[in-house]
Each structure stands twice: as C-alpha cells, then as structure tokens.
Design an enzyme around this catalytic site. Structure first.
Site, PDB file in Angstrom:
ATOM      1  N   SER A 192      -6.853  -5.271  -1.462  1.00 57.69           N
ATOM      2  CA  SER A 192      -5.418  -4.988  -1.348  1.00 57.69           C
ATOM      3  C   SER A 192      -5.207  -3.652  -0.643  1.00 57.69           C
ATOM      4  O   SER A 192      -5.568  -2.607  -1.173  1.00 57.69           O
ATOM      5  CB  SER A 192      -4.739  -4.961  -2.721  1.00 57.69           C
ATOM      6  N   ASP A 193      -4.650  -3.720   0.546  1.00 53.47           N
ATOM      7  CA  ASP A 193      -4.282  -2.518   1.298  1.00 53.47           C
ATOM      8  C   ASP A 193      -2.766  -2.382   1.336  1.00 53.47           C
ATOM      9  O   ASP A 193      -2.208  -1.769   2.234  1.00 53.47           O
ATOM     10  CB  ASP A 193      -4.860  -2.591   2.722  1.00 53.47           C
TER      11      ASP A 193
ATOM     12  N   ILE B 251      -8.449  -1.579  -4.124  1.00 55.13           N
ATOM     13  CA  ILE B 251      -6.990  -1.478  -4.161  1.00 55.13           C
ATOM     14  C   ILE B 251      -6.527  -0.105  -3.692  1.00 55.13           C
ATOM     15  O   ILE B 251      -7.102   0.916  -4.061  1.00 55.13           O
ATOM     16  CB  ILE B 251      -6.482  -1.778  -5.601  1.00 55.13           C
ATOM     17  N   LYS B 252      -5.492  -0.102  -2.864  1.00 53.32           N
ATOM     18  CA  LYS B 252      -4.955   1.164  -2.354  1.00 53.32           C
ATOM     19  C   LYS B 252      -3.879   1.704  -3.297  1.00 53.32           C
ATOM     20  O   LYS B 252      -3.142   0.938  -3.927  1.00 53.32           O
ATOM     21  CB  LYS B 252      -4.346   0.979  -0.962  1.00 53.32           C
ATOM     22  N   PHE B 253      -3.804   3.038  -3.374  1.00 54.79           N
ATOM     23  CA  PHE B 253      -2.769   3.672  -4.192  1.00 54.79           C
ATOM     24  C   PHE B 253      -2.401   5.001  -3.545  1.00 54.79           C
ATOM     25  O   PHE B 253      -3.055   5.457  -2.601  1.00 54.79           O
ATOM     26  CB  PHE B 253      -3.271   3.902  -5.622  1.00 54.79           C
TER      27      PHE B 253
END
Length: 310
Positions: A214-215, A262-264
């Site tokens: 997930s980007d 996962i990006k944050f």
C-alpha cells in the site's frame, strides 16, 4: 443578464511554489532516473519499492511468493516492479519509453539525382499518380483510440512469470503484463470477492495474498491534524484488509512469510498505531525511510513481516 467567465489569477506565492516544485523536479536524481531508466517506470515511487525490497530480505524474491495485492496502485509503478521481480518481463513491454523519431527522407548513396529541367523545352503536363486503393479495414480496426482509453488486449510475445498480481485502485490503471487490475474500492465486499477469485490457485485455495502493498496517501489539506488523521485511517483500513486477506507465516512455513508494506506520514499517532496494532500481529515490524523518499517529506513505511494474527 449574461455573465462573463472570470480568469483566475495565480498569486505570487502560488507562482513561487510552482517554480520551486519545477526546480526540485529538475534536480531530483530519481526523477531523472525514472525518465532514463530502460524499465520506464510510471512513477518515481517505483524506486522506493526497489530499494526497500533490496535492503530488507528481498521479500518479493522468495520462491514462495506467488500472490501479491497492490492497493491504491495507480498509476502502476509498484505493480510494474512486482511484475518484473516475478518474471513477467520488462516493465516497459507495453509502453513507449521514448517518442518515436520523426522520419526523414534520405536518398540512397547510389540513387541518381533528378535531371534539371530545360527552361526552353515545351510544357508537357504530367499525369497525376493515383494513390493505391486502400484495402477495407476490419470493423474492429476502425476505432481510433490515441489515448489508449479503452481496454484493448495486446498480442505481444510476453514472458510468462509466476504467480498472480492484483492491482486495485479507484482510478483506471493502464495495462501491465502479468497484472490483473480492478477499478474499485478495496474495502467493498464485492472487491474482496474479485480479489479472492483472481488469487485462487492449487496452492492457494482460499485466495489470499503472500504480500500486500500500500503506497496510498490522502490528498494533503495543509491542516496537520486532518492530514494525520487521514493517514491513520488509511493505515487502519489496509491493516483490516490484511487481517482477512493475507496468508499467515505458519501457512507459508516461513517466519517472515506474510508481508505487509504500508505508507504513513510521521506522527506520534502513527507510532502508537505501530505499537498497538502492527506489532501484535507481525513477527517483525520495521520503520523505513528510503533514500528515494525526499528528505523534506514526512512519509515513511512500515514493513511488517511474519503475519501472526493475535
């Protein structure tokens, strides 16, 4: 009474920001690499995934990785990387990395020059050459689609890689060899059903993913609390999706099996999310700030390996 459309004027501050962004793009080594790289990745972010995979156990390269789901995949840079790793051939096999050169009419070296005309010679009108009659086109070729808007199946000699890659986004993703695309919300039950149907295989009867990527990021509003909350909500949604659609380390037979990337955006709330929600569900959770990520950006990535739901 008629109204005349007003012309929106950019403020000096907006112009300055645009100029600053353009200058940054020109200097950015990864933007230059994306343009010149033979793989012709569609997004600069592709180099982030390449770097993370190379430096962290090459989690995409394991032979037991046969199903990958890319959430928020548009325009498809990460899916291109995965397709290349899984052996579906160069990422650029369906796109033109560079514009075609303009054709130039050059005479062959042994071609004789045309004789000069005699000004005293009588005028003899030349017969016009009739253009050759074109063969009628089949009906399916009459449609001209220069923007490649329609889904047209291409007949290219592609390599056959392993496994299944599913890319999901609300936006349309142009065709990538080896990648199945779904234009939908990944949180809908109907979308999850489609993903399962695509991933079901003899070694994967429940249609779950070995790796979920997930980007995704929300549109930045400029309000820190709003942007942080939006990032947190995306992370929570992706984790919720992973809990039901990611294979466990035990089922894969490897302690680092079952991967979520996962990006944050950096904030104490996201670190709390890491401690309270990610670590209890994975054997390893790493915070990563890849070199390809701009230093001024607050973005980072959680690489979670070894899915072991609590």
């Amino acid at each position: 009474m008629a109204f005349r459309q007003t012309v929106s004027l950019l403020s000096q501050k907006s112009k300055s920001k645009s100029a600053s962004w353009a200058a940054r793009q020109v200097r950015d080594p990864f933007v230059k690499k994306r343009v010149s790289d033979p793989a012709a990745y569609r997004a600069r972010s592709a180099f982030k995934l390449l770097e993370i995979n190379e430096k962290w156990n090459q989690f995409l390269d394991h032979p037991d990785v046969n199903s990958v789901v890319d959430l928020g995949a548009a325009p498809g840079g990460w899916s291109q990387v995965v397709a290349d790793v899984l052996g579906w051939g160069p990422a650029s096999s369906d796109i033109l990395a560079y514009p075609r050169e303009r054709a130039v009419d050059v005479k062959a070296p042994d071609e004789a020059p045309e004789p000069a005309e005699d000004p005293d010679a009588p005028f003899i009108p030349r017969k016009k050459k009739q253009a050759p009659r074109r063969k009628p086109r089949p009906a399916e070729l009459e449609h001209f689609d220069p923007l490649n808007i329609d889904d047209v199946e291409q007949t290219t000699n592609e390599q056959i890689g392993r496994g299944t890659i599913v890319a999901v986004d609300l936006l349309k993703i142009s065709r990538i060899p080896g990648v199945q695309t779904i234009k939908a919300d990944f949180m809908l039950d109907s979308t999850v059903t489609q993903i399962h149907e695509l991933l079901v295989a003899p070694g994967n009867p429940y249609g779950k993913a070995d790796v979920i990527l997930s980007d995704m990021s929300a549109n930045v509003a400029g309000n820190d609390s709003h942007d942080t909350q939006a990032s947190l909500e995306i992370c929570e949604s992706v984790l919720e999706f992973a809990k039901y659609n990611l294979r466990t380390a035990d089922s894969i037979g490897r302690r680092r099996g079952g991967v979520l990337l996962i990006k944050f955006f950096e904030h104490p709330l996201l670190q709390q999310f890491r401690q309270e929600q990610l670590k209890p569900n994975f054997n390893y959770v790493h915070y990563i700030k890849p070199e390809a990520s701009r230093s001024v950006s607050r973005e980072g990535y959680f690489l979670c390996q070894g899915f072991n739901p609590c």
